[in-house]
Design a protein around this motif. Structure first.
Motif, PDB file in Angstrom:
ATOM      1  N   GLU A  28       0.830  -1.205   0.000  1.00 22.71           N
ATOM      2  CA  GLU A  28       0.000   0.000   0.000  1.00 22.71           C
ATOM      3  C   GLU A  28       0.865   1.256   0.000  1.00 22.71           C
ATOM      4  N   ASP A  29       1.941   1.249   0.779  1.00 20.96           N
ATOM      5  CA  ASP A  29       2.850   2.403   0.812  1.00 20.96           C
ATOM      6  C   ASP A  29       3.487   2.640  -0.557  1.00 20.96           C
ATOM      7  N   ASP A  30       3.883   1.560  -1.223  1.00 17.14           N
ATOM      8  CA  ASP A  30       4.504   1.685  -2.544  1.00 17.14           C
ATOM      9  C   ASP A  30       3.551   2.348  -3.539  1.00 17.14           C
ATOM     10  N   LEU A  31       2.307   1.893  -3.537  1.00 14.17           N
ATOM     11  CA  LEU A  31       1.327   2.421  -4.498  1.00 14.17           C
ATOM     12  C   LEU A  31       0.976   3.870  -4.190  1.00 14.17           C
ATOM     13  N   ARG A  32       0.839   4.197  -2.917  1.00 17.58           N
ATOM     14  CA  ARG A  32       0.518   5.585  -2.560  1.00 17.58           C
ATOM     15  C   ARG A  32       1.669   6.522  -2.908  1.00 17.58           C
ATOM     16  N   TYR A  33       2.896   6.065  -2.717  1.00 20.21           N
ATOM     17  CA  TYR A  33       4.053   6.896  -3.046  1.00 20.21           C
ATOM     18  C   TYR A  33       4.107   7.182  -4.544  1.00 20.21           C
ATOM     19  N   VAL A  34       3.922   6.144  -5.357  1.00 17.95           N
ATOM     20  CA  VAL A  34       3.974   6.321  -6.813  1.00 17.95           C
ATOM     21  C   VAL A  34       2.861   7.241  -7.281  1.00 17.95           C
ATOM     22  N   ARG A  35       1.668   7.054  -6.724  1.00 17.32           N
ATOM     23  CA  ARG A  35       0.559   7.927  -7.124  1.00 17.32           C
ATOM     24  C   ARG A  35       0.836   9.375  -6.743  1.00 17.32           C
ATOM     25  N   ARG A  36       1.362   9.576  -5.558  1.00 18.82           N
ATOM     26  CA  ARG A  36       1.619  10.935  -5.081  1.00 18.82           C
ATOM     27  C   ARG A  36       2.723  11.618  -5.883  1.00 18.82           C
ATOM     28  N   ARG A  37       3.779  10.859  -6.231  1.00 16.20           N
ATOM     29  CA  ARG A  37       4.932  11.465  -6.888  1.00 16.20           C
ATOM     30  C   ARG A  37       4.773  11.595  -8.402  1.00 16.20           C
ATOM     31  N   TYR A  38       4.188  10.564  -9.024  1.00 15.98           N
ATOM     32  CA  TYR A  38       4.208  10.524 -10.483  1.00 15.98           C
ATOM     33  C   TYR A  38       2.854  10.766 -11.143  1.00 15.98           C
ATOM     34  N   LEU A  39       1.770  10.875 -10.369  1.00 15.62           N
ATOM     35  CA  LEU A  39       0.452  11.041 -10.981  1.00 15.62           C
ATOM     36  C   LEU A  39      -0.265  12.287 -10.464  1.00 15.62           C
ATOM     37  N   PRO A  40       0.299  13.462 -10.667  1.00 14.48           N
ATOM     38  CA  PRO A  40      -0.433  14.676 -10.309  1.00 14.48           C
ATOM     39  C   PRO A  40      -1.623  14.868 -11.245  1.00 14.48           C
ATOM     40  N   VAL A  41      -2.459  15.858 -10.955  1.00 17.13           N
ATOM     41  CA  VAL A  41      -3.692  16.057 -11.714  1.00 17.13           C
ATOM     42  C   VAL A  41      -3.416  16.280 -13.192  1.00 17.13           C
ATOM     43  N   GLU A  42      -2.421  17.098 -13.499  1.00 18.82           N
ATOM     44  CA  GLU A  42      -2.158  17.416 -14.912  1.00 18.82           C
ATOM     45  C   GLU A  42      -1.726  16.184 -15.701  1.00 18.82           C
ATOM     46  N   VAL A  43      -0.991  15.265 -15.054  1.00 19.99           N
ATOM     47  CA  VAL A  43      -0.582  14.036 -15.735  1.00 19.99           C
ATOM     48  C   VAL A  43      -1.790  13.140 -15.981  1.00 19.99           C
ATOM     49  N   ALA A  44      -2.675  13.037 -14.968  1.00 29.95           N
ATOM     50  CA  ALA A  44      -3.892  12.233 -15.141  1.00 29.95           C
ATOM     51  C   ALA A  44      -4.753  12.777 -16.270  1.00 29.95           C
ATOM     52  N   ARG A  45      -4.845  14.092 -16.375  1.00 32.79           N
ATOM     53  CA  ARG A  45      -5.618  14.694 -17.462  1.00 32.79           C
ATOM     54  C   ARG A  45      -5.017  14.357 -18.815  1.00 32.79           C
ATOM     55  N   ALA A  46      -3.702  14.463 -18.912  1.00 31.79           N
ATOM     56  CA  ALA A  46      -3.031  14.167 -20.180  1.00 31.79           C
ATOM     57  C   ALA A  46      -3.227  12.708 -20.577  1.00 31.79           C
ATOM     58  N   MET A  47      -3.151  11.798 -19.622  1.00 32.48           N
ATOM     59  CA  MET A  47      -3.359  10.385 -19.910  1.00 32.48           C
ATOM     60  C   MET A  47      -4.780  10.121 -20.377  1.00 32.48           C
ATOM     61  N   ALA A  48      -5.750  10.726 -19.691  1.00 34.47           N
ATOM     62  CA  ALA A  48      -7.151  10.538 -20.067  1.00 34.47           C
ATOM     63  C   ALA A  48      -7.409  11.062 -21.475  1.00 34.47           C
ATOM     64  N   THR A  49      -6.847  12.220 -21.771  1.00 35.16           N
ATOM     65  CA  THR A  49      -7.009  12.804 -23.113  1.00 35.16           C
ATOM     66  C   THR A  49      -6.383  11.912 -24.172  1.00 35.16           C
ATOM     67  N   GLN A  50      -5.204  11.348 -23.872  1.00 29.48           N
ATOM     68  CA  GLN A  50      -4.511  10.495 -24.836  1.00 29.48           C
ATOM     69  C   GLN A  50      -5.325   9.233 -25.136  1.00 29.48           C
ATOM     70  N   ILE A  51      -5.894   8.627 -24.096  1.00 27.76           N
ATOM     71  CA  ILE A  51      -6.718   7.431 -24.303  1.00 27.76           C
ATOM     72  C   ILE A  51      -7.980   7.778 -25.081  1.00 27.76           C
ATOM     73  N   ALA A  52      -8.605   8.922 -24.744  1.00 25.58           N
ATOM     74  CA  ALA A  52      -9.813   9.338 -25.450  1.00 25.58           C
ATOM     75  C   ALA A  52      -9.517   9.599 -26.923  1.00 25.58           C
ATOM     76  N   ASN A  53      -8.429  10.289 -27.205  1.00 20.50           N
ATOM     77  CA  ASN A  53      -8.057  10.572 -28.597  1.00 20.50           C
ATOM     78  C   ASN A  53      -7.817   9.284 -29.379  1.00 20.50           C
ATOM     79  N   ALA A  54      -7.138   8.317 -28.734  1.00 20.70           N
ATOM     80  CA  ALA A  54      -6.879   7.043 -29.403  1.00 20.70           C
ATOM     81  C   ALA A  54      -8.179   6.292 -29.671  1.00 20.70           C
ATOM     82  N   THR A  55      -9.116   6.383 -28.723  1.00 18.07           N
ATOM     83  CA  THR A  55     -10.417   5.727 -28.905  1.00 18.07           C
ATOM     84  C   THR A  55     -11.181   6.337 -30.070  1.00 18.07           C
ATOM     85  N   PHE A  56     -11.210   7.667 -30.135  1.00 14.43           N
ATOM     86  CA  PHE A  56     -11.916   8.342 -31.220  1.00 14.43           C
ATOM     87  C   PHE A  56     -11.251   8.077 -32.570  1.00 14.43           C
ATOM     88  N   ALA A  57      -9.939   7.902 -32.557  1.00 14.82           N
ATOM     89  CA  ALA A  57      -9.216   7.721 -33.810  1.00 14.82           C
ATOM     90  C   ALA A  57      -9.488   6.367 -34.458  1.00 14.82           C
TER      91      ALA A  57
END
Length: 361
Positions: A308-337
C-alpha cells in the motif's frame, strides 16, 4: 457550533504543520541550489583531460605531478581544481548539503513552533504499519525540553522510513567506543517529514479534525456488516483480483503508450529511481485503484507484490492532476481515432463532450 469551530481550528493547525515542514524543505533546497549554482563552473572536455593526464603520466612516470601532469592539461592546475569542484557539487554532496541546511534551519527557527503543535494535536493511525512514526512523535515530545545532542543511552528510538536512505548517516553517529548514537535534532526533522507525508495520504489522522479526520469515518457506520450490500450498490466486486477491467486498462495503456511519458521522466534504476517495469506496474495499479473507486488499500491486497505504501508513493509522486488529465485525453483521442466512421461518423457532439469532460477531470 462550538464543536464545528473546534474541528475547523484543528484542521487549520494541521495545515500549518504540513506547510511549515514543506517550507523548511523548500527553503533549504532553494538556498543550497543558489549557493552551488553560483559556485559551479562546468568543465568541458573531461574525456580529453583524462587522456592527456594518462598519456603524460605514462610518458614520464618518475617525474613530479607539477612538471608532467599540470602542463598536459589546458589551463593547468586551475582546470583540475575546477574539475574536482564540479564533481563535489553534484550528486550525494548536493543532497547532503541540503540535509545539513535543512537541519540547521529547523533547529534555529522552526522547532519551537512544530513542538508546540505536537502539544495540541493528537495523531492516530488505523494501520499498524505506521505505528513507528507515532512512537517517534512520542519520543520527540518526551525530549522536547532537552538540550542534549544525542538521545540518552537505553532510550528506545523507533526506526521508520523517514530515517532511512540518505538520512541514515546523519541520524546515527558512531562514537569513539563504537557505540551507535541517534542525533536528536536530525531525528526530529526526519520524523516531522514522515508525519507530513502520512498526513497527506491520511495514513495518519488527527483526533477532533474534520478534513484530517479518521478516513474510516468517511464510510457508512454499517459498512463492514453490510459490505456485500454496499459493494453491490456500487457494482464493485469484493475480490479486486476478479475484475477483468485491469486487463482492459493494461491493454489500453500498451496500445496508447499513455504511461511512457511518465516513466521516461521518472528515469531508470541506474539513476537511483525504480526499475521501469516496477514503476509501470505500480502506476497501472494506482490508476486502476482510482479509476474504479476500488481504492489503494483494497488493490494492495492483491498478489502482485506491491505494498500500500509503494502504491501511494507512486501515485503521489508521479500522478499529479495534470498528468492524469493528459493520460485521459490520450486514451480518449486514441479511442476516437480507431472508431468506425461508418457507424459513428466523422465526428459527433457526444465525442467532443466526452473529451471536454476528460480534460476537466
Amino acid at each position: 457550533m462550538l464543536h464545528a469551530r473546534e474541528r475547523e481550528i484543528t484542521d487549520t493547525l494541521v495545515d500549518l504543520l504540513i506547510s511549515t515542514v514543506h517550507r523548511i524543505n523548500a527553503r533549504a533546497d532553494k538556498r543550497v541550489t543558489q549557493e552551488l549554482v553560483n559556485a559551479f563552473k562546468k568543465v568541458t572536455g573531461k574525456e580529453n583531460i583524462l587522456f592527456s593526464i594518462a598519456e603524460a603520466a605514462l610518458g614520464a612516470p618518475d617525474d613530479s605531478v607539477r612538471s608532467v601532469v599540470f602542463p598536459a592539461v589546458n589551463g593547468g592546475e586551475q582546470t583540475l581544481r575546477e574539475l574536482v569542484h564540479e564533481y563535489k557539487t553534484k550528486g550525494p554532496v548536493y543532497r547532503r548539503t541540503v540535509q545539513t541546511t535543512l537541519k540547521a534551519s529547523y533547529t534555529n527557527h522552526y522547532r519551537r513552533g512544530l513542538i508546540e503543535l505536537l502539544d495540541v494535536l493528537e495523531f492516530r493511525s488505523s494501520n499498524a504499519t505506521h505505528r513507528p512514526v507515532l512512537d517517534a512523535l512520542e519520543l520527540v515530545a518526551r525530549h522536547k525540553d532537552g538540550r542534549v545532542t544525542f538521545y540518552p543511552a537505553g532510550e528506545h528510538v523507533p526506526d521508520h522510513k523517514g530515517v532511512l536512505g540518505d538520512w541514515t548517516d546523519l541520524v546515527r553517529r558512531t562514537d569513539e567506543k563504537g557505540r551507535s548514537k541517534v542525533v536528536r535534532s536530525t531525528y526530529e526533522v526526519c520524523t516531522f517529514q514522515a508525519l507530513r507525508e502520512r498526513l497527506r495520504c491520511k495514513e495518519i489522522w488527527v483526533v477532533g479534525a474534520d478534513r484530517w479526520r479518521n478516513p474510516d469515518e468517511d464510510l457508512p457506520r454499517d459498512f463492514e456488516s453490510r459490505r456485500l450490500e454496499h459493494y453491490t450498490a456500487l457494482r464493485k466486486p469484493l475480490d479486486p483480483t476478479a475484475v477483468p477491467l485491469i486487463d482492459m486498462l493494461k491493454e489500453a495503456v500498451l496500445r496508447t503508450g499513455c504511461l511512457d511519458g511518465v516513466i521516461s521522466v521518472a528515469g531508470t534504476a541506474g539513476s537511483g529511481e525504480l526499475p521501469r517495469e516496477v514503476l509501470a506496474e505500480r502506476l497501472l495499479l494506482a490508476v486502476y485503484a482510482d479509476g474504479t473507486n476500488t481504492g489503494i488499500r483494497a488493490i494492495s491486497g492483491g498478489e502482485h507484490g506491491h505494498s500500500e505504501d509503494d502504491l501511494r508513493y507512486v501515485r503521489r509522486r508521479y500522478l499529479p492532476v495534470e498528468v492524469a488529465r493528459a493520460m485521459a485525453t490520450q486514451i480518449a483521442n486514441a479511442t476516437f481515432a480507431v472508431r468506425r466512421h461508418q457507424v459513428w461518423g466523422a465526428g459527433s457532439s457526444c465525442g467532443r463532450v466526452g473529451l471536454d469532460a476528460l480534460r476537466r477531470v
